[in-house]
Scaffold this motif. Sequence first.
Motif, PDB file in Angstrom:
ATOM      1  N   VAL A   3      -6.176   6.886   4.616  1.00 19.42           N
ATOM      2  CA  VAL A   3      -4.709   7.566   4.286  1.00 19.42           C
ATOM      3  C   VAL A   3      -5.441   8.232   3.068  1.00 19.42           C
ATOM      4  N   ILE A   4      -5.908   7.432   1.903  1.00 23.91           N
ATOM      5  CA  ILE A   4      -7.102   7.364   0.421  1.00 23.91           C
ATOM      6  C   ILE A   4      -7.745   8.681   0.933  1.00 23.91           C
ATOM      7  N   GLN A  17      -6.338  12.189   1.748  1.00 23.02           N
ATOM      8  CA  GLN A  17      -5.610  12.540   0.865  1.00 23.02           C
ATOM      9  C   GLN A  17      -6.198  13.196  -0.459  1.00 23.02           C
ATOM     10  N   GLU A  27       2.289   9.490  -5.768  1.00 18.45           N
ATOM     11  CA  GLU A  27       3.388  10.894  -5.371  1.00 18.45           C
ATOM     12  C   GLU A  27       3.980  11.160  -6.857  1.00 18.45           C
ATOM     13  N   MET A  29      -5.809   9.490  -4.680  1.00 15.52           N
ATOM     14  CA  MET A  29      -5.532   8.037  -4.847  1.00 15.52           C
ATOM     15  C   MET A  29      -7.298   7.256  -4.457  1.00 15.52           C
ATOM     16  N   CYS A  82       1.040  -1.329  -0.080  1.00 14.38           N
ATOM     17  CA  CYS A  82      -0.410   0.019   0.103  1.00 14.38           C
ATOM     18  C   CYS A  82       0.748   1.414   0.131  1.00 14.38           C
ATOM     19  N   SER A  83       1.950   1.202   0.952  1.00 13.99           N
ATOM     20  CA  SER A  83       2.853   2.550   1.003  1.00 13.99           C
ATOM     21  C   SER A  83       3.380   2.642  -0.226  1.00 13.99           C
ATOM     22  N   PHE A 122       1.103   4.508  -2.467  1.00 16.81           N
ATOM     23  CA  PHE A 122       1.173   5.286  -2.138  1.00 16.81           C
ATOM     24  C   PHE A 122       2.175   6.686  -2.007  1.00 16.81           C
TER      25      PHE A 122
END
Length: 166
Positions: free
Chosen positions: A98-99, A102, A36, A63, A28-29, A32
């Motif tokens: 996180v999504i 963002q 970017e 995302m 997942c990271s 991300f």
Amino acid sequence: MPAPTPFWKARSSYGAVFATPDALWAACSEYFDWVEANPLFEARPFAYQGEVKVEQIERMRAMTISGLCIFLGIGRATWDGYGERDGYDEVTARAEAVIRTQKFEAAAADLLNPTIVARELGLADKAEVTGKGGAALTSAVDELSKNDIARRVAFLLAQGLNSAAQ
């Protein structure tokens, strides 16, 4: 500047089977980081002293869960399945947070279309419209008797016949 990788060709280096929650989080990271590093580009024309130039402007890539699933090489049902497994549920919740964050923060800063993001995130301004004193709205037709309605319909029909005859 090098051409960005099309989103459907981008793949996690971890594969599509995640033996541990840490492996899923690492993948997942990686998504991300890929988002970017791979912004979208907009061709924007500029005019200066009568000369028009088209410049490529970097635009933020949003995302998404579907984009994450494509990157991971899994379907949405598989993602949801990870969310039901012990240990993995925390990873999927964190990734979804996180999504969501963002998109929300980018829309608030006008880096992404706020209307589209608000719809996707389920955010909406809701206004309830009521009648006098908070009562339910009624139409003028609701307040007419059946006789009044019949008279008005007959009047309109007569007008239509008169104008057709002329």
